[in-house]
Design a protein around this motif. Structure first.
Motif, PDB file in Angstrom:
ATOM      1  N   ALA A   2     -73.800  56.152 -59.857  1.00 28.59           N
ATOM      2  CA  ALA A   2     -72.626  55.535 -60.469  1.00 28.59           C
ATOM      3  C   ALA A   2     -73.100  54.769 -61.700  1.00 28.59           C
ATOM      4  O   ALA A   2     -74.058  53.986 -61.609  1.00 28.59           O
ATOM      5  CB  ALA A   2     -71.918  54.599 -59.500  1.00 28.59           C
ATOM      6  N   ALA A   3     -72.443  54.992 -62.833  1.00 30.75           N
ATOM      7  CA  ALA A   3     -72.892  54.433 -64.108  1.00 30.75           C
ATOM      8  C   ALA A   3     -74.346  54.860 -64.312  1.00 30.75           C
ATOM      9  O   ALA A   3     -74.657  56.043 -64.222  1.00 30.75           O
ATOM     10  CB  ALA A   3     -72.703  52.928 -64.157  1.00 30.75           C
ATOM     11  N   ASP A   4     -75.279  53.900 -64.536  1.00 26.99           N
ATOM     12  CA  ASP A   4     -76.680  54.275 -64.739  1.00 26.99           C
ATOM     13  C   ASP A   4     -77.530  54.048 -63.494  1.00 26.99           C
ATOM     14  O   ASP A   4     -78.752  54.155 -63.545  1.00 26.99           O
ATOM     15  CB  ASP A   4     -77.268  53.492 -65.912  1.00 26.99           C
ATOM     16  N   GLU A   5     -76.887  53.752 -62.357  1.00 27.61           N
ATOM     17  CA  GLU A   5     -77.621  53.441 -61.136  1.00 27.61           C
ATOM     18  C   GLU A   5     -77.667  54.636 -60.187  1.00 27.61           C
ATOM     19  O   GLU A   5     -76.655  55.296 -59.935  1.00 27.61           O
ATOM     20  CB  GLU A   5     -76.969  52.261 -60.410  1.00 27.61           C
ATOM     21  N   VAL A   6     -78.860  54.902 -59.646  1.00 27.98           N
ATOM     22  CA  VAL A   6     -79.069  55.960 -58.663  1.00 27.98           C
ATOM     23  C   VAL A   6     -79.568  55.308 -57.374  1.00 27.98           C
ATOM     24  O   VAL A   6     -80.508  54.506 -57.398  1.00 27.98           O
ATOM     25  CB  VAL A   6     -80.098  56.993 -59.163  1.00 27.98           C
ATOM     26  N   VAL A   7     -78.923  55.638 -56.250  1.00 24.37           N
ATOM     27  CA  VAL A   7     -79.262  55.003 -54.978  1.00 24.37           C
ATOM     28  C   VAL A   7     -79.457  56.071 -53.910  1.00 24.37           C
ATOM     29  O   VAL A   7     -78.657  56.993 -53.773  1.00 24.37           O
ATOM     30  CB  VAL A   7     -78.165  54.023 -54.512  1.00 24.37           C
ATOM     31  N   LEU A   8     -80.529  55.928 -53.141  1.00 26.26           N
ATOM     32  CA  LEU A   8     -80.770  56.746 -51.963  1.00 26.26           C
ATOM     33  C   LEU A   8     -80.458  55.878 -50.751  1.00 26.26           C
ATOM     34  O   LEU A   8     -81.093  54.836 -50.539  1.00 26.26           O
ATOM     35  CB  LEU A   8     -82.226  57.221 -51.935  1.00 26.26           C
ATOM     36  N   TRP A   9     -79.456  56.306 -49.957  1.00 31.68           N
ATOM     37  CA  TRP A   9     -78.943  55.481 -48.872  1.00 31.68           C
ATOM     38  C   TRP A   9     -79.468  55.917 -47.515  1.00 31.68           C
ATOM     39  O   TRP A   9     -79.536  57.115 -47.216  1.00 31.68           O
ATOM     40  CB  TRP A   9     -77.414  55.550 -48.828  1.00 31.68           C
ATOM     41  N   ASP A  10     -79.811  54.930 -46.689  1.00 29.69           N
ATOM     42  CA  ASP A  10     -79.965  55.129 -45.254  1.00 29.69           C
ATOM     43  C   ASP A  10     -78.568  54.928 -44.675  1.00 29.69           C
ATOM     44  O   ASP A  10     -78.115  53.794 -44.466  1.00 29.69           O
ATOM     45  CB  ASP A  10     -80.952  54.112 -44.680  1.00 29.69           C
ATOM     46  N   VAL A  11     -77.862  56.034 -44.443  1.00 34.65           N
ATOM     47  CA  VAL A  11     -76.445  55.952 -44.088  1.00 34.65           C
ATOM     48  C   VAL A  11     -76.246  55.287 -42.736  1.00 34.65           C
ATOM     49  O   VAL A  11     -75.292  54.518 -42.541  1.00 34.65           O
ATOM     50  CB  VAL A  11     -75.812  57.356 -44.117  1.00 34.65           C
ATOM     51  N   SER A  12     -77.114  55.572 -41.779  1.00 30.08           N
ATOM     52  CA  SER A  12     -76.930  54.990 -40.442  1.00 30.08           C
ATOM     53  C   SER A  12     -76.979  53.466 -40.489  1.00 30.08           C
ATOM     54  O   SER A  12     -76.272  52.786 -39.748  1.00 30.08           O
ATOM     55  CB  SER A  12     -78.007  55.511 -39.486  1.00 30.08           C
TER      56      SER A  12
END
Length: 376
Positions: free
Chosen positions: A148-158
């Motif tokens: 989103a915008a210039d940010e990239v995030v890898l999520w631990d969804v649990s």
């Protein structure tokens, strides 16, 4: 093929296969009240994302094609959809879908016997539009990648927490000017993230720390999509609004091949490898799609012109011969491919904006002959 059976495929050229596909009759899928920006196919389920604030899930395995509408937002567009990998589905006991919205929220939905249920949501702090949303998996774990915008995030969804987060700095832009990431994908073989950026570059970042490469596919506009070759990550494809579709050798970051560009510079909105879905065994056949409704198939090892696939059913001379015929003459924002036992399903989504929108020009489905063995 079943046990004891051999799968026999006649080899054909890309042109021969495209000619066979062009005779395919398509089907319109109705229901969305706005343009569709993304689609995802998995195990007979089609998910679509729309500017009408909903995502829809279509069961393509049954004639009735029952749909489930996910009310993602009452005021924001849904921009991305992505089915979770098998490891997540096995843990959750049902198909799992991620949706990315213009409100900066990624929502996780579980599709059980009682219908769809929202089980988790994660948000970018900026609440900017999510243009990138895709799952990635290893042998024993899975993560959700969003941009989103210039940010990239890898999520631990649990856990609902960010595992890795970084920003793409501007390159060649004015001081203080921001950039947007329009697409992002992880190579599961190299652990590198590629981002399509609004300043006309592709940024490659190593999740284990550090930027790897910045490449510029075109001098005339934004990069709209990126795609790693699934078998080894040794090639990276990118599409641009100027109509360029290019391929890089990721060992040297040098240009490997480029699709001959249409003279009108029609924006190319996406690219993918046929081998991703099992629709072809050849690792070097790509599909790209454009603003004018054109689907191009081309082979990365040749400089020959791409084969334009005009999926128009039995329509001829510009005349609509019936509701079963589908004409892809609207902007295509995304295409999905999935291999089935008898054919390969292709879904194209898009549409015209504003008052020109028509519900029958948003989602189209075609069952194409298998293209397992293709020659140049």
């Amino acid at each position: 093929a079943g046990e004891g059976q051999r799968l026999v495929c006649r080899r054909m050229t890309i042109a021969e296969w495209a000619a066979t596909c062009s005779q395919t009759r398509g089907q319109r899928l109705l229901g969305h009240e706005g343009r569709c920006f993304d689609s995802a196919l998995q195990n007979g389920l089609l998910a679509t994302a729309s500017e009408d604030g909903t995502a829809r899930v279509w069961d393509l395995q049954h004639e009735a094609q029952a749909t489930t509408t996910l009310p993602c937002s009452t005021s924001s567009e849904v921009l991305r959809v992505s089915w979770a990998p098998e490891i997540v589905e096995s843990v959750m006991g049902a198909p799992v879908l991620a949706t990315g919205g213009a409100d900066g929220v990624a929502r996780i939905w579980r599709f059980g016997p009682g219908g769809a249920k929202l089980v988790q949501s994660v948000s970018h702090a900026s609440r900017d539009q999510i243009y990138g949303c895709e799952w990635s998996a290893s042998e024993d774990d899975a993560w959700l990648l969003t941009a989103a915008a210039d940010e990239v995030v890898l999520w631990d969804v649990s856990a609902g927490q960010a595992k890795v987060s970084y920003r793409t700095s501007s390159s060649g832009t004015s001081e203080g000017e921001t950039v947007d990431v329009f697409d992002a994908q992880i190579s599961e073989t190299t652990h590198l993230v590629a981002c399509a950026v609004s300043d006309g570059t592709v940024r490659v970042h190593d999740l284990r720390g550090g930027d790897v490469a910045t490449i510029r596919p075109s001098n005339r506009g934004k990069v709209t999509a990126v795609r790693w070759r699934p078998s080894d990550g040794a090639r990276l494809a990118a599409a641009t609004v100027s109509g360029d579709v290019v391929l890089y050798d990721t060992r040297t970051w040098r240009l490997h091949a480029a699709r001959p560009k249409p003279p009108t510079h029609v924006p190319a909105y996406g690219v993918r490898w046929l081998s991703e879905s099992g629709a072809a065994q050849d690792d070097d056949v790509l599909l790209s799609w454009s603003n004018d409704g054109t689907l191009d198939f081309w082979h990365a090892q040749t400089h020959a012109d791409p084969i334009a696939l005009r999926l128009r059913g039995s329509e001829e001379n510009g005349e609509d011969t019936g509701s079963a015929d589908v004409r892809l003459d609207f902007p295509l924002f995304h295409c999905s491919l999935a291999r089935n036992p008898a054919s390969s399903t292709l879904v194209a989504v898009g549409g015209d904006g504003g008052h020109d929108f028509r519900p029958d020009r948003a989602v189209a489905r075609f069952d194409l002959p298998h293209a397992i063995a293709l020659d140049i």
